[in-house]
Design a protein around this motif. Structure first.
Motif, PDB file in Angstrom:
ATOM      1  N   ALA A  13       0.860  -1.176   0.000  1.00 35.77           N
ATOM      2  CA  ALA A  13       0.000   0.000   0.000  1.00 35.77           C
ATOM      3  C   ALA A  13       0.901   1.232   0.000  1.00 35.77           C
ATOM      4  O   ALA A  13       2.027   1.192   0.506  1.00 35.77           O
ATOM      5  N   TYR A  14       0.407   2.334  -0.573  1.00 40.71           N
ATOM      6  CA  TYR A  14       1.193   3.561  -0.712  1.00 40.71           C
ATOM      7  C   TYR A  14       0.446   4.723  -0.072  1.00 40.71           C
ATOM      8  O   TYR A  14      -0.763   4.882  -0.262  1.00 40.71           O
ATOM      9  N   VAL A  15       1.184   5.540   0.665  1.00 42.17           N
ATOM     10  CA  VAL A  15       0.634   6.750   1.278  1.00 42.17           C
ATOM     11  C   VAL A  15       1.434   7.948   0.780  1.00 42.17           C
ATOM     12  O   VAL A  15       2.673   7.920   0.775  1.00 42.17           O
ATOM     13  N   SER A  16       0.727   8.992   0.332  1.00 39.59           N
ATOM     14  CA  SER A  16       1.396  10.218  -0.100  1.00 39.59           C
ATOM     15  C   SER A  16       1.591  11.138   1.095  1.00 39.59           C
ATOM     16  O   SER A  16       0.665  11.347   1.882  1.00 39.59           O
ATOM     17  N   ASN A  17       2.795  11.686   1.231  1.00 40.96           N
ATOM     18  CA  ASN A  17       3.123  12.622   2.309  1.00 40.96           C
ATOM     19  C   ASN A  17       3.319  13.999   1.690  1.00 40.96           C
ATOM     20  O   ASN A  17       4.424  14.357   1.289  1.00 40.96           O
ATOM     21  N   PHE A  18       2.233  14.755   1.627  1.00 44.14           N
ATOM     22  CA  PHE A  18       2.222  16.009   0.883  1.00 44.14           C
ATOM     23  C   PHE A  18       3.271  16.987   1.387  1.00 44.14           C
ATOM     24  O   PHE A  18       4.067  17.521   0.623  1.00 44.14           O
ATOM     25  N   GLY A  19       3.302  17.209   2.691  1.00 48.11           N
ATOM     26  CA  GLY A  19       4.231  18.188   3.247  1.00 48.11           C
ATOM     27  C   GLY A  19       5.676  17.753   3.195  1.00 48.11           C
ATOM     28  O   GLY A  19       6.591  18.586   3.194  1.00 48.11           O
ATOM     29  N   ALA A  20       5.928  16.436   3.111  1.00 48.66           N
ATOM     30  CA  ALA A  20       7.294  15.911   3.147  1.00 48.66           C
ATOM     31  C   ALA A  20       7.821  15.534   1.765  1.00 48.66           C
ATOM     32  O   ALA A  20       8.927  15.008   1.658  1.00 48.66           O
ATOM     33  N   THR A  21       7.042  15.771   0.704  1.00 45.35           N
ATOM     34  CA  THR A  21       7.401  15.396  -0.670  1.00 45.35           C
ATOM     35  C   THR A  21       7.932  13.964  -0.730  1.00 45.35           C
ATOM     36  O   THR A  21       9.007  13.703  -1.254  1.00 45.35           O
ATOM     37  N   SER A  22       7.142  13.023  -0.170  1.00 44.14           N
ATOM     38  CA  SER A  22       7.587  11.635  -0.140  1.00 44.14           C
ATOM     39  C   SER A  22       6.396  10.689  -0.199  1.00 44.14           C
ATOM     40  O   SER A  22       5.232  11.098  -0.060  1.00 44.14           O
ATOM     41  N   PHE A  23       6.711   9.396  -0.417  1.00 45.29           N
ATOM     42  CA  PHE A  23       5.742   8.310  -0.329  1.00 45.29           C
ATOM     43  C   PHE A  23       6.136   7.390   0.817  1.00 45.29           C
ATOM     44  O   PHE A  23       7.319   7.092   0.998  1.00 45.29           O
ATOM     45  N   SER A  24       5.165   6.908   1.567  1.00 46.58           N
ATOM     46  CA  SER A  24       5.394   5.829   2.521  1.00 46.58           C
ATOM     47  C   SER A  24       4.822   4.550   1.936  1.00 46.58           C
ATOM     48  O   SER A  24       3.713   4.545   1.394  1.00 46.58           O
ATOM     49  N   ILE A  25       5.608   3.450   2.026  1.00 47.29           N
ATOM     50  CA  ILE A  25       5.192   2.165   1.480  1.00 47.29           C
ATOM     51  C   ILE A  25       4.965   1.200   2.645  1.00 47.29           C
ATOM     52  O   ILE A  25       5.773   1.125   3.571  1.00 47.29           O
ATOM     53  N   TYR A  26       3.830   0.474   2.590  1.00 51.28           N
ATOM     54  CA  TYR A  26       3.455  -0.460   3.639  1.00 51.28           C
ATOM     55  C   TYR A  26       3.244  -1.850   3.039  1.00 51.28           C
ATOM     56  O   TYR A  26       2.804  -1.982   1.893  1.00 51.28           O
ATOM     57  N   SER A  27       3.523  -2.876   3.830  1.00 50.62           N
ATOM     58  CA  SER A  27       3.079  -4.216   3.468  1.00 50.62           C
ATOM     59  C   SER A  27       1.682  -4.423   4.049  1.00 50.62           C
ATOM     60  O   SER A  27       1.309  -3.803   5.048  1.00 50.62           O
ATOM     61  N   VAL A  28       0.902  -5.300   3.402  1.00 51.63           N
ATOM     62  CA  VAL A  28      -0.495  -5.514   3.788  1.00 51.63           C
ATOM     63  C   VAL A  28      -0.685  -6.951   4.259  1.00 51.63           C
ATOM     64  O   VAL A  28      -0.351  -7.900   3.538  1.00 51.63           O
ATOM     65  N   ASP A  29      -1.204  -7.136   5.464  1.00 53.94           N
ATOM     66  CA  ASP A  29      -1.513  -8.465   5.960  1.00 53.94           C
ATOM     67  C   ASP A  29      -2.745  -8.985   5.228  1.00 53.94           C
ATOM     68  O   ASP A  29      -3.808  -8.359   5.279  1.00 53.94           O
ATOM     69  N   PRO A  30      -2.654 -10.113   4.518  1.00 54.32           N
ATOM     70  CA  PRO A  30      -3.773 -10.573   3.686  1.00 54.32           C
ATOM     71  C   PRO A  30      -4.994 -11.010   4.482  1.00 54.32           C
ATOM     72  O   PRO A  30      -6.108 -10.993   3.970  1.00 54.32           O
ATOM     73  N   GLY A  31      -4.800 -11.402   5.743  1.00 58.25           N
ATOM     74  CA  GLY A  31      -5.930 -11.847   6.543  1.00 58.25           C
ATOM     75  C   GLY A  31      -6.633 -10.715   7.261  1.00 58.25           C
ATOM     76  O   GLY A  31      -7.842 -10.544   7.138  1.00 58.25           O
ATOM     77  N   SER A  32      -5.864  -9.918   7.991  1.00 57.88           N
ATOM     78  CA  SER A  32      -6.452  -8.859   8.816  1.00 57.88           C
ATOM     79  C   SER A  32      -6.627  -7.551   8.061  1.00 57.88           C
ATOM     80  O   SER A  32      -7.399  -6.687   8.481  1.00 57.88           O
TER      81      SER A  32
END
Length: 276
Positions: A13-32
């Motif tokens: 999953a990807y999150v945009s960080n507008f104020g920090a000019t960056s992306f945060s990347i997450y792994s996703v638990d398929p069950g929860s």
């Protein structure tokens, strides 16, 4: 904004960080459906705001808001990491959406009351063209596309409304199809469930989420379910749907936390967890 790769069990999953000019990347638990941080990457020169994928999940597109660009990023299919493929002018563009066939991308100019329509090269992922359509309201900001490409929905931050547009699948053009006052204040962004039955609109001024029902013939919106309160993580800003349609995620602007909700069969929501 929050975006998932669209597999039924997405890995990233990807999150945009507008104020920090960056992306945060997450792994996703398929069950929860819960998220675990992986890394943060630069998005320069963008202050990335809203995100959308192409149908092949090879490219991610980010609107730049006040940074006046729309960026194209290639996705590494193994690691989920992003690499820039260039930007185009997108003055004050916040919302961004894509047709399900990937032929057209849409942006909305906040304060300009205009939907911008771009064509897309499927091999390079790059955007071009200059189509547009007028949108009523005072501060249109968010875009959400029906999964079948029938309707485009525009959230108006100042008016607290969500406006529906009918989409011409051949030309990419859009035509106005009514609006609804979602309720609350500052309704900036929304998302559509995977079945195309509901628009979920977030009111960060009133700490509420509104499940809006989509008429399956006309695309007209109604509100049979009322609203869902999001306290204690206040100011819900950008909602995102898990590809399996079972979970809804909402970014809390005041705390930068992610709230996870289960999506019930009638479209209502049940709170599950908060991820810092």
């Amino acid at each position: 904004a929050l975006l998932f790769l669209r597999d039924i069990t997405p890995r990233f999953a990807y999150v945009s960080n507008f104020g920090a000019t960056s992306f945060s990347i997450y792994s996703v638990d398929p069950g929860s459906g819960l998220l675990t941080p992986v890394t943060t990457m630069s998005a320069s020169p963008l202050g990335p705001y809203h995100l959308v994928l192409d149908p092949s999940q090879s490219f991610l597109y980010a609107s730049g808001g006040a940074s006046n660009f729309v960026g194209t990023f290639a996705i590494d299919q193994t690691t989920g990491l992003l690499s820039s493929r260039g930007t185009i002018a997108g003055a004050n563009s916040y919302g961004i959406a894509m047709s399900p066939d990937g032929r057209f991308a849409y942006g909305v100019l906040a304060g300009g009351n205009t939907i911008i329509i771009r064509g897309r090269d499927s091999s390079t992922g790059l955007l071009s063209g200059s189509g547009s359509a007028a949108v009523a309201g005072t501060l249109p900001r968010g875009l959400a596309m029906d999964p079948q490409g029938r309707w485009l929905f525009v959230s108006d931050q100042s008016a607290g409304t969500v406006r529906a547009f009918t989409v011409d699948s051949a030309t990419g053009g859009v035509s106005a199809n009514g609006s609804i006052v979602a309720g609350g204040t500052n309704v900036s962004f929304s998302t559509v469930d995977t079945g195309g039955r509901f628009v979920y609109a977030a009111s960060f001024g009133s700490n509420l989420i509104f499940p809006l029902s989509i008429h399956q013939t006309t695309g007209v919106l109604s509100n049979p379910l009322g609203s869902v309160a999001t306290a204690p993580d206040t100011a819900p800003y950008v909602p995102a749907m898990h590809p399996n349609g079972v979970f809804l995620y909402v970014i809390a602007q005041s705390t930068n936390a992610l709230r996870t909700y289960a999506v019930n069969s009638d479209g209502s929501l049940t709170f599950r967890a908060t991820t810092p």
